[in-house]
Structure formats: C-alpha cells, structure tokens
Write a protein that holds these residues in place. Sequence first.
Motif, PDB file in Angstrom:
ATOM      1  N   GLU A 148     -20.028 -15.945 -19.498  1.00  0.00           N
ATOM      2  CA  GLU A 148     -19.940 -15.839 -18.043  1.00  0.00           C
ATOM      3  C   GLU A 148     -20.070 -17.223 -17.429  1.00  0.00           C
ATOM      4  OE1 GLU A 148     -22.192 -13.580 -14.317  1.00  0.00           O
ATOM      5  OE2 GLU A 148     -22.701 -13.086 -16.406  1.00  0.00           O
ATOM      6  N   LEU A 149     -18.971 -17.728 -16.881  1.00  0.00           N
ATOM      7  CA  LEU A 149     -18.933 -19.105 -16.408  1.00  0.00           C
ATOM      8  C   LEU A 149     -19.487 -19.218 -14.990  1.00  0.00           C
ATOM      9  CD1 LEU A 149     -15.370 -20.089 -17.689  1.00  0.00           C
ATOM     10  CD2 LEU A 149     -17.572 -20.572 -18.759  1.00  0.00           C
ATOM     11  N   PRO A 150     -20.118 -20.362 -14.674  1.00  0.00           N
ATOM     12  CA  PRO A 150     -20.610 -20.580 -13.301  1.00  0.00           C
ATOM     13  C   PRO A 150     -19.459 -20.939 -12.366  1.00  0.00           C
ATOM     14  CG  PRO A 150     -20.959 -22.530 -14.626  1.00  0.00           C
ATOM     15  CD  PRO A 150     -20.395 -21.499 -15.570  1.00  0.00           C
ATOM     16  N   ASP A 151     -19.763 -21.075 -11.116  1.00  0.00           N
ATOM     17  CA  ASP A 151     -18.794 -21.600 -10.151  1.00  0.00           C
ATOM     18  C   ASP A 151     -18.419 -23.000 -10.608  1.00  0.00           C
ATOM     19  OD1 ASP A 151     -17.380 -22.624  -8.036  1.00  0.00           O
ATOM     20  OD2 ASP A 151     -18.891 -22.165  -6.518  1.00  0.00           O
ATOM     21  N   LEU A 152     -17.134 -23.224 -10.948  1.00  0.00           N
ATOM     22  CA  LEU A 152     -16.718 -24.499 -11.522  1.00  0.00           C
ATOM     23  C   LEU A 152     -16.907 -25.666 -10.552  1.00  0.00           C
ATOM     24  CD1 LEU A 152     -13.523 -23.518 -13.567  1.00  0.00           C
ATOM     25  CD2 LEU A 152     -15.940 -23.439 -14.199  1.00  0.00           C
ATOM     26  N   SER A 153     -16.991 -25.378  -9.267  1.00  0.00           N
ATOM     27  CA  SER A 153     -17.188 -26.464  -8.294  1.00  0.00           C
ATOM     28  C   SER A 153     -18.589 -27.060  -8.404  1.00  0.00           C
ATOM     29  CB  SER A 153     -16.933 -25.957  -6.880  1.00  0.00           C
ATOM     30  OG  SER A 153     -17.921 -24.995  -6.507  1.00  0.00           O
ATOM     31  N   THR A 154     -19.504 -26.359  -9.074  1.00  0.00           N
ATOM     32  CA  THR A 154     -20.860 -26.884  -9.232  1.00  0.00           C
ATOM     33  C   THR A 154     -20.976 -27.823 -10.426  1.00  0.00           C
ATOM     34  OG1 THR A 154     -21.567 -25.045 -10.647  1.00  0.00           O
ATOM     35  CG2 THR A 154     -21.786 -24.746  -8.266  1.00  0.00           C
ATOM     36  N   LEU A 155     -19.895 -28.006 -11.184  1.00  0.00           N
ATOM     37  CA  LEU A 155     -19.917 -28.844 -12.385  1.00  0.00           C
ATOM     38  C   LEU A 155     -19.192 -30.154 -12.130  1.00  0.00           C
ATOM     39  CD1 LEU A 155     -19.063 -26.126 -15.060  1.00  0.00           C
ATOM     40  CD2 LEU A 155     -21.327 -27.012 -14.439  1.00  0.00           C
ATOM     41  N   PRO A 156     -19.587 -31.217 -12.827  1.00  0.00           N
ATOM     42  CA  PRO A 156     -18.877 -32.491 -12.676  1.00  0.00           C
ATOM     43  C   PRO A 156     -17.422 -32.352 -13.115  1.00  0.00           C
ATOM     44  CG  PRO A 156     -20.971 -32.785 -13.836  1.00  0.00           C
ATOM     45  CD  PRO A 156     -20.727 -31.321 -13.763  1.00  0.00           C
ATOM     46  N   ALA A 160     -15.097 -27.107 -21.210  1.00  0.00           N
ATOM     47  CA  ALA A 160     -15.814 -28.314 -21.611  1.00  0.00           C
ATOM     48  C   ALA A 160     -16.007 -29.178 -20.378  1.00  0.00           C
ATOM     49  CB  ALA A 160     -15.045 -29.075 -22.679  1.00  0.00           C
ATOM     50  N   VAL A 161     -17.175 -29.830 -20.299  1.00  0.00           N
ATOM     51  CA  VAL A 161     -17.486 -30.696 -19.174  1.00  0.00           C
ATOM     52  C   VAL A 161     -18.354 -31.837 -19.687  1.00  0.00           C
ATOM     53  CG1 VAL A 161     -19.504 -29.314 -18.563  1.00  0.00           C
ATOM     54  CG2 VAL A 161     -18.432 -30.756 -16.821  1.00  0.00           C
ATOM     55  N   ARG A 162     -18.237 -32.988 -19.070  1.00  0.00           N
ATOM     56  CA  ARG A 162     -19.063 -34.132 -19.461  1.00  0.00           C
ATOM     57  C   ARG A 162     -20.228 -34.263 -18.490  1.00  0.00           C
ATOM     58  NH1 ARG A 162     -19.557 -39.045 -22.056  1.00  0.00           N
ATOM     59  NH2 ARG A 162     -20.315 -40.780 -20.770  1.00  0.00           N
ATOM     60  N   VAL A 163     -21.441 -34.362 -19.042  1.00  0.00           N
ATOM     61  CA  VAL A 163     -22.634 -34.588 -18.231  1.00  0.00           C
ATOM     62  C   VAL A 163     -23.182 -35.968 -18.569  1.00  0.00           C
ATOM     63  CG1 VAL A 163     -23.198 -32.150 -18.027  1.00  0.00           C
ATOM     64  CG2 VAL A 163     -24.110 -33.440 -19.943  1.00  0.00           C
ATOM     65  N   GLU A 164     -23.790 -36.621 -17.589  1.00  0.00           N
ATOM     66  CA  GLU A 164     -24.197 -38.008 -17.760  1.00  0.00           C
ATOM     67  C   GLU A 164     -25.668 -38.215 -17.395  1.00  0.00           C
ATOM     68  OE1 GLU A 164     -21.463 -40.252 -15.386  1.00  0.00           O
ATOM     69  OE2 GLU A 164     -19.865 -40.141 -16.883  1.00  0.00           O
ATOM     70  N   GLY A 195     -30.563 -31.294 -12.592  1.00  0.00           N
ATOM     71  CA  GLY A 195     -29.824 -30.263 -11.889  1.00  0.00           C
ATOM     72  C   GLY A 195     -28.451 -30.778 -11.480  1.00  0.00           C
ATOM     73  N   LEU A 196     -27.413 -29.972 -11.684  1.00  0.00           N
ATOM     74  CA  LEU A 196     -26.045 -30.361 -11.364  1.00  0.00           C
ATOM     75  C   LEU A 196     -25.545 -29.584 -10.156  1.00  0.00           C
ATOM     76  CD1 LEU A 196     -24.385 -30.373 -14.920  1.00  0.00           C
ATOM     77  CD2 LEU A 196     -25.502 -32.268 -13.735  1.00  0.00           C
ATOM     78  N   ASP A 197     -24.750 -30.238  -9.364  1.00  0.00           N
ATOM     79  CA  ASP A 197     -24.114 -29.570  -8.225  1.00  0.00           C
ATOM     80  C   ASP A 197     -22.876 -30.358  -7.828  1.00  0.00           C
ATOM     81  OD1 ASP A 197     -23.495 -27.910  -6.197  1.00  0.00           O
ATOM     82  OD2 ASP A 197     -25.276 -28.293  -4.973  1.00  0.00           O
ATOM     83  N   GLY A 198     -21.829 -30.250  -8.662  1.00  0.00           N
ATOM     84  CA  GLY A 198     -20.575 -30.943  -8.394  1.00  0.00           C
ATOM     85  C   GLY A 198     -20.598 -32.378  -8.871  1.00  0.00           C
ATOM     86  N   GLY A 199     -19.723 -33.214  -8.253  1.00  0.00           N
ATOM     87  CA  GLY A 199     -19.621 -34.618  -8.619  1.00  0.00           C
ATOM     88  C   GLY A 199     -18.533 -34.871  -9.644  1.00  0.00           C
ATOM     89  N   LYS A 200     -18.480 -36.132 -10.106  1.00  0.00           N
ATOM     90  CA  LYS A 200     -17.478 -36.543 -11.082  1.00  0.00           C
ATOM     91  C   LYS A 200     -18.148 -37.243 -12.241  1.00  0.00           C
ATOM     92  CE  LYS A 200     -13.485 -37.036  -8.005  1.00  0.00           C
ATOM     93  NZ  LYS A 200     -12.389 -37.943  -7.553  1.00  0.00           N
TER      94      LYS A 200
END
Length: 592
Positions: free
Chosen positions: A451-459, A471-475, A484-489
């Motif tokens: 169950e995926l989250p709202d993709l806009s909340t991920l980088p 797949a997503v890159r976290v830094e 805590g993540l909430d969007g960004g690049k």
Amino acid sequence: MKRISAQNIVIYGLIVILLGTLIMFFVSTRPASRPEVTREPVGNFDSETQAMIASANRVVFIIPFSHWDTDWHKDFSAYSKLADQNILKAIQLAKQDPRYRFTLEQVLFVQHFWDAHPDSRADLIALVKNRQFTFAWAGITQPETSLVAPSVQVHNLQLGQDWIIQNFGREYLPRTAWQSDAFGNSAAFPTFLTQSKIPYLFIGRHQGRCDPDYQKCQPLPPAFYWTSPAAPEERVLVAYMSYLTAWGDIYHLTDADEQLAKLRKTINAEFKQTDSKYIFLPVGFDFFDPRPDLPALIDRWNAADQDTVLVMADPDSAFQYLATQELPEITIDMNPIWQAFYNTRPAAKIADKESEYYLTSADKFELLLGESRLNAWDMAAFNAHYDNISGVSFDWVWEKSQRPRYEQTILSAQDNLAGILSRITSRIDAPVVIFNPTSWSRSQVIEISGELPDLSTLPQPIQRIGSDKIAVRVENIPALGYLGLDGGKSTIDHPVHIVQNKNQVTLDNGLVSVTLDGDHGGAFSSMKLLLGDTAPQELLTGYGDDVTYWDDDGDVYGASFGQERARESKVSAQINILASGPLIARVQAIFM
C-alpha cells in the motif's frame, strides 16, 4: 534463477514507516614466552592433591562432563530430559564423594533442569558453590562461531553470564570456553574470548583442515596458545583433543584392567605430542551419565603409578596448571577449508542474520524512548547452537523443532521493533518517516511496496517498478536516528540504465558496467570500470558469476568433490528486464 540489480548507491538496512505502517529494508608457529610463575597454582584441590600434583613427573587432569546437543537425531524436548538425568546422576555422585567433579557444558540445559526440577535447586547451588560443579562455558549454547551473527554470539554469552550471576553469584562465572563438538571456530574467536576476559578454551572436535580432500597435515598439539591473524597480541590457551577419546577408553570397556591399559595407551600418545607436564583429558560423551566408578579407577591408577598421576578436576583448575608450561603459540584458521554445512538449511543462516538486524535495531531505537524491554535475544542465542545454525539434524527435527524456533525468533524481533518505531513515529508530524539504525549518516535508494503513500510526500523523482512498488532516493538520514519526509527533491549523481543487444544485457551507472550473456546462462561476459575520459578497464578474463555444479559424495559434515557436473556458462538463459532506471536497474536470468 538469479537477479542482478544496480542502483546509484547500494547500502542496506534502512527502516521506513509509512503513515504508521512499518516496512523493513533491509599456519605459523612460534614459541610462546613462558609466563613468570613463582609457584605451581593451587586450583580447586585439597592440600593432599596439590602435593601429589607437585611431586609427579606427569599429571593428567580428568574432566568429567556430558555433551549436550539441542537438536540432532532427537529434538530439544527429548534431549533436555536426557540432560536432566545426567545432572541428577552427577548430583547423586557428588553428594556421595566430595572429590567428585562435574562440568556443566551449556547454560541452556542447566536452565531447563532448574525449571524442571525445583526440588534439586538447593543441591545444585550447594555443589556449584563448593566448586564440585562448574560451568564449562557461560554461554546459553555452544555456538558455531564461524556461522552465527556476531551480535547473537555476544548476547549468547551475556545472557548466560547474567543467569549464572543471578542464581549462583558472579564469582562462579567460568573463565573457560567449551567447544566440544562445534564443527568450526572462527579465526576471530581468540579475540572475542580475550575481550570477554576468557583466557581458556577447550576444542573437542578434530578438523580436516588441510584441504577439501582431508589430506593429512601436521597435527596440532594437545595444548597451545591460539592467536588470531588479525590480532596476534590477543591469544587464548587451548586444550585440543577429540572429546570422545577418553570416553572410548573408559565407557566402552567394563573390565578395570582393560580400561586402564587402554587409557595408558591414550595418555602416552598425548604426551608424545607435547613437552608439557600436564594433559587436559575430558571424559564424557553425548548425554552419558557420569561414571560412578571413575574415582575408584583413578585411585587404582595412582596406587600403581606414582610417576604419572590422574587427578579429577574442573576445567579452570586444569588450565591454571597448563598455563605454567612453555607451550607453542599458533596462528591458524581452525576451520577446515570446506564443510558442506555452510550450505545446509539456508533458512537458518538467513534467519540468524535477519534476527540480529531486527534485534540490534530495536536495542538502538529503544534508547530514544528511554525504555528497556524484553526481546528475543534469548531465542536467538538458543539458535546459535552449532546443530541449529549448521543444519545437520534429521529432517523431521528441523521441521518440528528448529525451523519453527527460527521463525518465531524473527516474528518476535519484528514485533518488538515495530512497536518501538510506531511509538517514535506517533511523535513526528510527517506522513513518512525513515529510520537509520547504523552509526553513520545514510543516503540511498529504497524500495517501497504494498500500500503506497501519497507519492507527493516523497522526494522526487520516483521510479515505478510495478503497480504496487516504487523506488525513491532519500538523503542524509541521521546516524542512529530518523527523518520525516514531506515532498522535495533528491539528487541522482549516477543514474542507472540498461542497454540490450540481442541476448546480452548491460547494466551501467557511469562508474561500472556489467554485461549478462543470455547465450551463456546469464553469466557475466564483461565487467568494466568506467574511468571518465580514459578507456574503460575490463576486469574479467573469463565468464564471471558462473555457477558451477560438481559431483559431491560427501554429507552434511564435509564435501568430497568429483567431476564437474554442469556449468551455467555452457547453457542458455532467458533474460528478463525487471527495472530499467534511473534509480534501479534490475535483470533476472533464468537457466537450467
């Protein structure tokens, strides 16, 4: 079937909380200098025995014990009852004769006895405190030190030590380790024991350690100092002898004259291999009761032989005397080059490593809450026993006893960690929380499925791998912390991609490339360093990652190689592209 993945950074072990839902990502010999000794040690002996030891030319320390397997031909429920009877018999003999000694091999079985026979606890405590009974090793179980995860080994020892201290007192912690039947011992074991303040080790299983065909080599002496190649200043005094040697001399025969004649032959053979005045001679076997006639047999020997005397002893006392001798120092890997149990029961090996990861992560994040709760380390220590991790038991024992215990260990560890992370997450105002259990800051590509989250909340960017997987890159996730993540690049320094040319597929991230050849089983036909403006550097001269099958008529205790049966690069493979970048490139090769 194998899968090859590439991503811009490969670091494993991040933990992700998604809107309250937990997702886990995850030989050389030199003489040793003789210690300065002003007198012979006293040990756990009366004055008469001390005088006999001092006056004899040769002394053999007889160490009565019983060896205990957790699961092998029978399961733990049956074996623990047999061990209980061994202890009951030893208590009976020790109460009748104050000279009698008995060595308790593993804490796990003493714990079972403690719970199953509360009416015998007072006798057990009294015999431990007058040192007729001693622990051979403080660990919960006898571990396979070449296979068990390091943190599990540490807790195996610590939990056993805590139990001994709680029920008997700190002064009764043993200074010995006891590996009577473990199949292999890691070359780092001397360092582990030295740092744990354990100076003595008994190894009771001889190893075919020269080559895969068990070619004869120079045997190790019955006593020596063992050092690790990585830390030669850290050493442990080893008594090295097959643990069934003296048992075969004494238990297989009923006539005392025959027993003593056979025992003399063994003792003379051992003294021929050493210049030491002392020999360490364990007497025991699998779930065998201690012998009531052993003191009389020793007395009979000593009445006839004043030159070589037999002394019933505990391990620590015998080692104290061995330590006065000038013994060789050996730096060696005590494992044979090959033992087939490295590949048996892979589920056990995987579960051991996974449980270590969950449990260590839980310990770390628990500190953020200021809490300390019970977890599954005790069950992981149970699983560290060499029969369990090596996978040498009968199939029914594995299915009934061992596999369920490994599965329960992982489930308990997961639940414990999930509860801790959920309590931390409830304090954070962010839709997605990333946890980093390592002691350094992390940046990497992670995968999220289900169950995926709202993709806009991920980088951004986000790579979709399937309908329910991304797949997503976290830094810059802090060391031993969370973010805590909430969007960004995020920044992709080395995007990955795939190029297919007929039946060859190349994965490339700008730093290295690897080519899988479908005409040759999906083996690597090329692996190159990509050096910017200079020409790529080829690293392979033949097929790489080339799975090969050999005839092997050995068993779970050791391999015996014959002719090559099959080789991956000699067959074709079906290659499927599972992910093509830019965060992850993944290829699957299927061959038969």
